[in-house]
Design an enzyme around this catalytic site. Structure first.
Site: not given
Ligand code: SAM
Length: 585
Positions: A385, A394
C-alpha cells in the site's frame, strides 16, 4: 446562544439571527433580539429616507449621514459579534436615473465604510435590481479589492468584513459577479422582502452557513415573536443524527491545504501510522483481496500441504501483515510472511507486534528498502500500500518495479493496478489560500486537501494507469495525457481554479479501493483528494470544452508532474522540470 451544544458541526450553522427593519435605537433592538434567544441581528445601519443628493450641510446637524446611533451606542464586541449590517435596499447601482445611481454609489460606500469602522463581521448587500448589473459588479469588486488590501496590511487577528450577496433563486446568465474573493458569500433563500411588524409569516435565509429569520419585530413584548420558530429550529437541529466518525475526523481538515507525504524520501511519524491504522475500511478490502488470491492460488484439497509465500512490502507497523494472516486463517491456507519496511522506527514497532502476537514462526521482518533487498526466496503474493491521493504520486510504480524481482513469474501483486482521475473545480477558497503565499512555488504544487467548498464542474476522467507486475521491456513510468472536459450546458460560465485528483486501485479481481467520487470506498478516510492549482483561473464559457494536459516526468532522483490548460485559453506550463514540486526517489 447557539442552537445547541451538539457534538457535531462547529461551523456557523448553529447560529441564528433576525433580519429587522431600521431602528435608530440599536441598543434596544439588540437587547430585544439577543434576550429573545437569537445570536445576531441583520439590521439597516442607515435611515432609509436618506439620499446623499438631498443632503445639504446643516439639514441634519452637520452633513452627517443618519446612521443608527454613534459607534458608542454598542460596545465594540457587541457590534462585531451581534450585528450584521443590512445595506439600504433602495440602492440601485444600475439605475437609468443618474441621480439615483450616483446616490446609490455614495451610500453604498458610506455604509460599507461605517461597517468597517464598527468592525462588523458582515454586511448583507441589496439584491441587484435587474438583469443587468455591471455597475453593481464594478462597485462590489472595488469594495472587495479594498477589503483584500486591508486584510494584507492588518495582523491576522483582525477580522475583515464579509459581504453577503442575496441572489434570487432563479437562473441567470449574468456572469458579471463571477469573482474570487474570500470576502464574498452567496445568500440562498427567498428574495429579499420585508414582513409587516409583528407578522407571523416567516422567511428563512441561509447565509454563509448562518440562518437568518426575517420578520417584523414588536418592541416591548415579553416573548420574542419568533421564539417558537427558533425553538423549533433548535429542536430539529438537536435531533439531527450525530456526524459519522469519519466526518467528525475530517471536519478540521476541510479546505485545508497539506503537502502530500513523501513516504519514500521521509520516514513517516508514529501519529501518521496511527491514523492509517484506524481506517478499518481499507484493511477489510485488503483482507478480502488476499483471501481471494489465496483461494485462487491454493485449491482447497491442497490447503494443508502448500505454504504460500506472501511479502508485505512497505509494512509500516504491521496492519497489512495482520490482514494477510487473518485472510489465511479465514480461508484455511498456510502462510509464510516477510514484512519489508525501510523506516527503522516502524520496524521497532513491527518487532514488538510480532512478539506480542506470537507470530515469530510465520513472520520474518526485513529492515530494508524493497528496491535493494536480496530476498531469500520468491513470493507468490506481493502486498503493498504505497498509494497517494493521485495513485502513483507516492511512487508506488518505482518501488514495485524494484520489488517485482522477487515475485514468482506467475505471482500476484495486490494491488494489481491503479488509475488516477481528475476533474476541473471552482474553489475560490483554495485559490486564495495558494495565492496568499505570493510566490510561484505554491501555484506549482499539488496539495492534499479535504475538498469542501468546491464546485465539481464535470465528471472526473481517468489519467494514468499502472499495472503490477509489469514485465514489458519498453516499460516506462513517464506518462502524458490530454483530456477534454465538457461542462454541462446548464452550468453557465464557470471559473476553473484548478483540478481535483483521485485514484482507484484494483487490489485483486473485483476487489477495489479508492476515492474517485463515483466509486469511492465507503467510510475510508486514509486519503483526501489532491488539488492541482492554476496560476490564473480560467473562465470557461458555456458550451466550450476545457482542454487539460498533464505529464508524469521521471528523473534519476525525483518524479514530478507538469500541467497546463490549452483551451478555451492557454495557461503557462506549471512546474516545468519539477522546479517547484517533486517527489524524491
Ligand atoms: C502508506 S504507508 C503504509 C504502511 C502500512 N502498510 C499501513 O497500511 O499502515 C507506506 C509504507 O511503505 C514504506 N515504504 C515506502 N517505500 C518503501 C521502500 N522502497 N521500501 C520499503 N518500505 C517502503 C514506508 O516507510 C511506509 O511505512
Amino acid at each position: 446562544m447557539p442552537l445547541g451544544e451538539v457534538v457535531r458541526d462547529k461551523s456557523d450553522s448553529r447560529y441564528c439571527g433576525v433580519e429587522t427593519e431600521f431602528n435608530d435605537d440599536m441598543p434596544q433592538l439588540l437587547a430585544l433580539n439577543i434576550n429573545g434567544g437569537f445570536d445576531f441581528v441583520v439590521s439597516p445601519l442607515m435611515d432609509p429616507s436618506y439620499r446623499p443628493s438631498l443632503m445639504v450641510a446643516g439639514n441634519n446637524g452637520a452633513g452627517v449621514p443618519p446612521f443608527a446611533g454613534s459607534d458608542l451606542v454598542l460596545s465594540p464586541s457587541q457590534w462585531s459579534s451581534h450585528v450584521v449590517g443590512k445595506i439600504s435596499s433602495w440602492i440601485d447601482l444600475d439605475s437609468e436615473d443618474e441621480i439615483l445611481r450616483k446616490d446609490s454609489e455614495i451610500a453604498l460606500k458610506e455604509e460599507i465604510a461605517w461597517a468597517c469602522h464598527l468592525s462588523l463581521q458582515a454586511c448583507l448587500l441589496p439584491t441587484p435590481k435587474g438583469a443587468s448589473c455591471a455597475n453593481y459588479a464594478r462597485c462590489v469588486n472595488q469594495i472587495l479589492q479594498n477589503l483584500t488590501n486591508m486584510q494584507s496590511s492588518f495582523l491576522l487577528f483582525i477580522s475583515i468584513l464579509k459581504l453577503w450577496l442575496r441572489i434570487p433563486l432563479e437562473k441567470s446568465d449574468n456572469d458579471a459577479m463571477n469573482g474570487n474573493s474570500d470576502h464574498l458569500a452567496v445568500v440562498s433563500g427567498k428574495p429579499e422582502h420585508s414582513l409587516p411588524t409583528g407578522s407571523s409569516e416567516l422567511a428563512v435565509n441561509h447565509i454563509d452557513g448562518k440562518l437568518v429569520m426575517v420578520a417584523g419585530v414588536v418592541i416591548g413584548l415579553q416573548r420574542h415573536p419568533l421564539r417558537p420558530y427558533l425553538d423549533y429550529v433548535a429542536y430539529l437541529y438537536q435531533r439531527m443524527d450525530p456526524l459519522p466518525e469519519q466526518e467528525r475526523f475530517e471536519l478540521g481538515y476541510r479546505d485545508f491545504l497539506q503537502s502530500p507525504l513523501q513516504p519514500l524520501m521521509d520516514n513517516l511519524e508514529a501519529q501518521t501510522y496511527e491514523t492509517f491504522e484506524k481506517d478499518s475500511a481499507k484493511y477489510i478490502q485488503y483482507q478480502r483481496a488476499v483471501s481471494k488470491a489465496l483461494m485462487d492460488r491454493v485449491p482447497d484439497e491442497e490447503a494443508s500441504m502448500i505454504t504460500t509465500v506472501l511479502m508485505v512490502v512497505g509494512a509500516g507497523r504491521g496492519p497489512l501483515v495482520r490482514a494477510s494472516l487473518q485472510a489465511a486463517e479465514e480461508t484455511g491456507r498456510k502462510l509464510r510472511v516477510y514484512a519489508v519496511e525501510k523506516n527503522p522506527n516502524a520496524v521497532v514497532t513491527l518487532h514488538s507486534l510480532v512478539k506480542l502476537e506470537g507470530w515469530e514462526n510465520m513472520v520474518t521482518i526485513v529492515s530494508c528498502d524493497m528496491r535493494c533487498w536480496d530476498a531469500p526466496e520468491k513470493a507468490d503474493i506481493l502486498v503493498s500500500e504505497l498509494l497517494g491521493s493521485f495513485g502513483d504520486n507516492e511512487l508506488s510504480p518505482e518501488c514495485l518495479d524494484g520489488a517485482q524481482r522477487f515475485l514468482k513469474p506467475d505471482g500476484i501483486s495486490i494491488p494489481s493496478s491503479y488509475t488516477s482521475f481528475i476533474q476541473p473545480v471552482t474553489t475560490s477558497k483554495l485559490y486564495n489560500d495558494v495565492k496568499s503565499h505570493k510566490d510561484l512555488v505554491h501555484f506549482e504544487t499539488a496539495y492534499v486537501v479535504k475538498l469542501h467548498r468546491v464546485a465539481r464542474l464535470a465528471p472526473s476522467q481517468p489519467v494514468f494507469t499502472f499495472t503490477h507486475p509489469e514485465y514489458s521491456i519498453t516499460r516506462s513510468n513517464q506518462r502524458y495525457m490530454k483530456l477534454q472536459f465538457e461542462m454541462p450546458n446548464d452550468t453557465g460560465s464557470a471559473l476553473v481554479h484548478g483540478f481535483a485528483g483521485y485514484f482507484d486501485a484494483t487490489l485483486y479481481k473485483d476487489v477495489h479501493l479508492g476515492i474517485e467520487p463515483s466509486t469511492a470506498t465507503p467510510n475510508m478516510f486514509s486519503w483526501f483528494p489532491i488539488f492541482f492549482p492554476l496560476r490564473t483561473p480560467v473562465q470557461v464559457p458555456p458550451g466550450s470544452p476545457l482542454e487539460f494536459h498533464i505529464w508524469r516526468c521521471c528523473g534519476s532522483t525525483k518524479v514530478w508532474y507538469e500541467w497546463c490548460v490549452t483551451s478555451p485559453s492557454s495557461s503557462p506550463i506549471h512546474n516545468s522540470n519539477g522546479r517547484s514540486y517533486w517527489v524524491g526517489l
